[in-house]
Scaffold this active site. Structure first.
Site, PDB file in Angstrom:
ATOM      1  N   SER A   1     -14.053 -20.947 -10.689  1.00  0.00           N
ATOM      2  CA  SER A   1     -13.789 -21.543 -11.994  1.00  0.00           C
ATOM      3  C   SER A   1     -14.519 -20.819 -13.112  1.00  0.00           C
ATOM      4  O   SER A   1     -14.347 -21.170 -14.278  1.00  0.00           O
ATOM      5  CB  SER A   1     -14.199 -23.020 -11.982  1.00  0.00           C
ATOM      6  OG  SER A   1     -15.561 -23.156 -11.606  1.00  0.00           O
TER       7      SER A   1
ATOM      8  N   HIS B   1      -7.120 -19.740 -10.217  1.00  0.00           N
ATOM      9  CA  HIS B   1      -7.911 -20.953 -10.390  1.00  0.00           C
ATOM     10  C   HIS B   1      -7.004 -22.176 -10.472  1.00  0.00           C
ATOM     11  O   HIS B   1      -6.353 -22.416 -11.479  1.00  0.00           O
ATOM     12  CB  HIS B   1      -8.766 -20.833 -11.655  1.00  0.00           C
ATOM     13  CG  HIS B   1      -9.611 -22.034 -11.917  1.00  0.00           C
ATOM     14  ND1 HIS B   1      -9.986 -22.415 -13.192  1.00  0.00           N
ATOM     15  CD2 HIS B   1     -10.150 -22.964 -11.074  1.00  0.00           C
ATOM     16  CE1 HIS B   1     -10.709 -23.509 -13.118  1.00  0.00           C
ATOM     17  NE2 HIS B   1     -10.820 -23.863 -11.851  1.00  0.00           N
TER      18      HIS B   1
ATOM     19  N   GLU C   1      -4.652 -21.175 -13.436  1.00  0.00           N
ATOM     20  CA  GLU C   1      -5.196 -20.186 -14.364  1.00  0.00           C
ATOM     21  C   GLU C   1      -5.337 -18.862 -13.610  1.00  0.00           C
ATOM     22  O   GLU C   1      -5.994 -18.803 -12.570  1.00  0.00           O
ATOM     23  CB  GLU C   1      -6.562 -20.683 -14.848  1.00  0.00           C
ATOM     24  CG  GLU C   1      -7.163 -19.936 -15.997  1.00  0.00           C
ATOM     25  CD  GLU C   1      -8.444 -20.609 -16.473  1.00  0.00           C
ATOM     26  OE1 GLU C   1      -8.722 -20.539 -17.677  1.00  0.00           O
ATOM     27  OE2 GLU C   1      -9.173 -21.197 -15.645  1.00  0.00           O
TER      28      GLU C   1
ATOM     29  N   ASN D   1     -12.403 -23.751 -18.446  1.00  0.00           N
ATOM     30  CA  ASN D   1     -13.799 -24.177 -18.375  1.00  0.00           C
ATOM     31  C   ASN D   1     -14.628 -23.705 -19.558  1.00  0.00           C
ATOM     32  O   ASN D   1     -15.682 -24.293 -19.836  1.00  0.00           O
ATOM     33  CB  ASN D   1     -14.425 -23.713 -17.061  1.00  0.00           C
ATOM     34  CG  ASN D   1     -14.055 -24.634 -15.916  1.00  0.00           C
ATOM     35  OD1 ASN D   1     -13.801 -25.816 -16.120  1.00  0.00           O
ATOM     36  ND2 ASN D   1     -14.014 -24.105 -14.713  1.00  0.00           N
TER      37      ASN D   1
END
Length: 351
Positions: free
Chosen positions: A177, A198, A210, A248
């Site tokens: 992440s 991700h 992602e 994130n």
């Protein structure tokens, strides 16, 4: 005005035609303009055909390897199995594999009960799922997705091992992440075939994947990985290889700020979460979400952001650090910001 269009190998027309407007600047300029447009047309045709080849390659993919039988790894394995692929789910911890099997079986049954997949499809998916504690069993996989602990050193060692056993054409993907894909790729002899993939938690439900390109990720690897995510029914976004990527980079500082809001006594945890749910239409409050993600994961990502971006605003909240030190990691441990245990014993008010 001249119209140039491109056709693929199968004869289908590429979506965007090229229009060349030739102004009255003389024959030399007109010729240059036409040559330029033709170059663009040829480049677009080559790219379109390349994407077609990669989609065909992904359609031929038969086996996915997943390393790590935790919540993310088991969810990714379920996705691959329910979408017609043979899956090898590998974890050195046999108890983790047992828990993963139960979790995947239960999840598949829920999908069947809700009419999202047929019972036959669910049964077929479970038959395609293979469990192993031997990493060598991943040698036949067309793509291997790593979903282990969020530690760069541990991941790099794993990627080095995978590079030595995977077939030469295999893609090595990380579900990290926040950790640099470029640095993970440096542990292998196939950096062009290493990519970030991700998934969001839980993978069978959340729509987003992602995709993160390293400094050396090839276009072929990117297209193949994107096509696989789309085969899973996912929406994809592409990020460059910077700390935290897209999701994130935005989400974790919000969660960290929620911890600071609790830490400084601005409001209770319930009011913080209710404020964000009912004030900004978030389905979960940031502290509830942190418990679902895992407070250890949140802390790890904040450390990566702080180190990678060098800004004090990414410093982890002391309360988040304290919770992780106390073993309060969220739902997976039964205790995080909230208490998920059935016991009536209450934690210390200081925690």
């Amino acid at each position: 005005m001249s119209l140039f269009s491109t056709r693929a190998r199968n004869g289908s027309q590429v979506n965007k035609p090229y229009y060349c407007v030739v102004f009255n600047f003389g024959p030399a300029y007109a010729g240059d303009a036409i040559s330029f447009i033709r170059e663009l047309r040829d480049k677009d045709r080559r790219r379109f055909e390349e994407e077609e080849r990669e989609r065909e390659r992904m359609a031929e993919m038969k086996c996915v390897g997943v390393v790590g039988a935790g919540q993310m790894g088991s969810g990714i394995a379920q996705l691959a199995a329910t979408n017609g692929l043979e899956v090898w789910l590998m974890d050195a911890d046999r108890d983790a594999l047992t828990r993963a099997t139960a979790a995947i079986s239960s999840s598949v049954k829920r999908f069947v009960s809700k009419g999202l997949i047929s019972k036959e499809a669910g049964d077929d998916a479970m038959r395609r799922l293979h469990l192993t504690s031997d990493i060598q069993d991943l040698s036949s996989a067309d793509i291997i997705v790593e979903a282990i602990v969020e530690s760069e050193d541990i991941k790099k060692k794993l990627f080095k091992d995978l590079d030595g056993l995977a077939k030469s054409s295999a893609i090595l993907a990380s579900n990290t992440s926040s950790i640099s894909i470029t640095r993970l790729a440096s542990a292998t002899k196939r950096p062009s075939q290493v990519i970030g993939m991700h998934f969001m938690n839980p993978p069978p439900i959340m729509k987003l994947v992602e995709i993160i390109r390293s400094a050396d990720t090839s276009e072929e690897t990117f297209i193949a990985t994107k096509s696989l995510a789309e085969r899973f029914g996912k929406t994809t976004v592409c990020s460059q290889d910077y700390a935290g990527f897209v999701v994130n980079r935005i989400l974790m500082p919000m969660i960290n700020e929620a911890f600071y809001t609790l830490y400084t006594g601005v409001a209770t945890k319930e009011d913080i979460d209710n404020g964000m749910k009912h004030g900004t239409n978030h389905p979960m409050g940031p502290l509830e979400l942190a418990d679902l993600i895992g407070l250890d994961v949140c802390l790890s990502v904040m450390k990566v952001l702080h180190q990678g971006l060098g800004d004090i605003k990414y410093a982890p909240c002391p309360l988040l650090v304290q919770y992780v030190d106390a073993g309060r990691l969220g739902r997976k441990r039964g205790m995080g910001v909230y208490d998920y245990r059935k016991a009536t014993q209450k934690p210390s008010p200081r925690l």
